[in-house]
Design a protein around this motif. Sequence first.
Motif, mmCIF file in Angstrom:
data_model
loop_
_atom_site.group_PDB
_atom_site.id
_atom_site.type_symbol
_atom_site.label_atom_id
_atom_site.label_comp_id
_atom_site.label_asym_id
_atom_site.label_seq_id
_atom_site.Cartn_x
_atom_site.Cartn_y
_atom_site.Cartn_z
ATOM 1 N N ASN A 198 56.664 96.014 67.489
ATOM 2 C CA ASN A 198 57.386 94.847 67.987
ATOM 3 C C ASN A 198 58.533 95.292 68.898
ATOM 4 O O ASN A 198 58.732 96.473 69.143
ATOM 5 N N ALA A 199 59.285 94.286 69.384
ATOM 6 C CA ALA A 199 60.308 94.577 70.394
ATOM 7 C C ALA A 199 61.437 95.426 69.837
ATOM 8 O O ALA A 199 62.182 96.039 70.594
ATOM 9 N N ASN A 200 61.599 95.467 68.485
ATOM 10 C CA ASN A 200 62.627 96.343 67.918
ATOM 11 C C ASN A 200 62.233 97.800 68.045
ATOM 12 O O ASN A 200 63.090 98.678 68.125
ATOM 13 N N GLN A 201 60.930 98.066 67.976
ATOM 14 C CA GLN A 201 60.481 99.454 68.036
ATOM 15 C C GLN A 201 60.216 99.888 69.473
ATOM 16 O O GLN A 201 60.577 100.991 69.863
ATOM 17 N N ILE A 202 59.504 99.050 70.228
ATOM 18 C CA ILE A 202 59.208 99.347 71.633
ATOM 19 C C ILE A 202 59.651 98.132 72.436
ATOM 20 O O ILE A 202 59.027 97.075 72.375
ATOM 21 N N SER A 203 60.753 98.278 73.171
ATOM 22 C CA SER A 203 61.304 97.139 73.902
ATOM 23 C C SER A 203 60.460 96.841 75.135
ATOM 24 O O SER A 203 59.568 97.622 75.505
ATOM 25 N N ALA A 204 60.765 95.709 75.797
ATOM 26 C CA ALA A 204 60.040 95.347 77.012
ATOM 27 C C ALA A 204 60.212 96.433 78.075
ATOM 28 O O ALA A 204 59.273 96.763 78.811
ATOM 29 N N GLN A 205 61.426 97.009 78.149
ATOM 30 C CA GLN A 205 61.647 98.086 79.123
ATOM 31 C C GLN A 205 60.836 99.331 78.744
ATOM 32 O O GLN A 205 60.247 99.983 79.608
ATOM 33 N N ASP A 206 60.768 99.637 77.419
ATOM 34 C CA ASP A 206 59.946 100.774 76.969
ATOM 35 C C ASP A 206 58.491 100.562 77.397
ATOM 36 O O ASP A 206 57.792 101.515 77.759
ATOM 37 N N ILE A 207 58.034 99.304 77.323
ATOM 38 C CA ILE A 207 56.644 99.029 77.701
ATOM 39 C C ILE A 207 56.446 99.290 79.199
ATOM 40 O O ILE A 207 55.437 99.874 79.611
ATOM 41 N N ASN A 208 57.420 98.872 80.023
ATOM 42 C CA ASN A 208 57.330 99.184 81.458
ATOM 43 C C ASN A 208 57.203 100.692 81.669
ATOM 44 O O ASN A 208 56.386 101.164 82.470
ATOM 45 N N ASP A 209 58.045 101.461 80.914
ATOM 46 C CA ASP A 209 58.037 102.919 81.051
ATOM 47 C C ASP A 209 56.685 103.492 80.618
ATOM 48 O O ASP A 209 56.093 104.333 81.301
#
Lengths: 261, 291
Positions: A198-209
């Motif tokens: 979820n967003a606590n573990q992998i943020s939206a920015q982490d997903i972009n990366d």
Amino acid sequence: MLMVVLAVVCGAGAIYGFAVGPAGAQKGTSVNPAPAAPPTSSAQRAQIQRGRTLFLDGCSSCHGNDAKGKQNIAPTLVGAGSAAADFYLTTGRMPLSNPTDQPTRAPPAYNRQDIDALDAYVGSLGQGPAIPRVNIAMGNLANGLSSFTLHCAGCHQVGAAGGIVTGAIAPPLNDKDITPTQIAEAIRIGPYLMPNFNANQISAQDINDIARYVRSTVHPDDAGGWGIGHIGPIPEGMIAWFLAIVSLLLVARLIGEREPE
Amino acid sequence: MKQSRSPIGELVVVGALLVAGACAVAFVLLYVFDSLNAQLLGLSLGLALAFLALACVVAGKKVVDQTKGVEERPELVQEDVEKEVAEKTVALREGVSRRKLIIGAGAVAGAGLGVAAIAPLASLGPDNVSEILKASPWRKGVPLVDDSGRPLSADQFEVGSWSTAFPQNADKKALGASVVVVQILESEVLENKQWAPRGIMAYSKICTHAGCAISLFRYPTYEPTSQPPALVCPCHYSTFDVRKSAEVVFGPAGRPLPQLPLSIDANNNIVAAGGYVGNIGPAWWGVRKGT
């Protein structure tokens, strides 16, 4: 008059949402998902209706006419969210011919319009993850490698060439057909045996990366000159055994040779 | 017979033998004073053997006379010829000057390597290894933090997610520090439910087989058509059933992953409810099984 019609329609939508029964084990969502927000436009209602027609035709034999799943055959889709529907349909993992097979990547069975309709229908069943937005232009390649190593490389290998867990294959991700949106959907929903993040573990920015990094593995920069398949220690170990041992044998042969008289 | 002499070759042999002996002594000292530094241990022993090999090669090529002595054998045993060849063979040894020096250097290298080979036997004796292995920073009430030091909240987990966690304010690299935290449905927890509030549970990240980091978590979308949830080690695919306190269901591991009992504090943060249950760290084959 218009307000009255709208109120009636919204009420009907809400009742329809509440009418869905208790969901089974749904990962990535709460155990009992809240009903989805009712559709607000007639275009959306038509879209959902079209999705339901497609669903009854192509999916209901396993997932049931009410999309609540069938015991020991297929899970409920209530609360699965449009992200799950979009992932499984755009990657051709669904429809699945044999329910006990691992779904694998294939050409999609539906065109984009039909997938949009099915996404809308599954999304309307209960509150689940929506299709995430990804912008790989905003992604940082170095951070992507770091996050990918931390969260994904255990199964997919650091070069994204895929691997195995007991009981399933972690598919290769260094495939030019894999879109950033599909990467983001897989992270959020955790398809098949994959855990979900979820967003606590992998943020939206982490997903972009991460998406930027995974896309870069399609054409990897092999600093050593030869990637050896990009699947890690087994081929690298074979290089050590077969090339290093041969060269050691040559050295042994040379130092053992007597000088001619 | 040619009497070749190579003083430089002899010096190289002596030097290499002395360096080999010194490296072997260094190995013994490292073993006694810094026994956990495997890289330096390997380097010192490797250099000792490499210099011994160099001494042997140079001695064979440059120090020992390379002339071949051929015994003519027109008839069966001829005592006088046999005697002559024996004398020639003895005479060949005279080609080496400073024999004593080379023998002395060889003795240094041999003694050093001999002690280096015997010294590790001390590892079999009584010591505090088991205390080192059992040391763990986890106590009742120690908060779990992520790799950047933020406390792990029970709210940030959801069913089917997993994360690596560490004890707050402790050395992350210690054998007993890192844990994997997973959440499954509460109804799926079959054993030790009191250690798994909301279905959140923690296990040592060090595989009980060969000590690799557990970095694979599989959680089924629909269990009846796939596999039950499990932690998997990427090295040899030891598979631990998280529903049953990490019972081994596949692979070479001999015992379950040690479980860290959890509780949730007043701020909704995940904290340890006690120390590990079970021994942390690797064990080969069935060694330490069940303990």
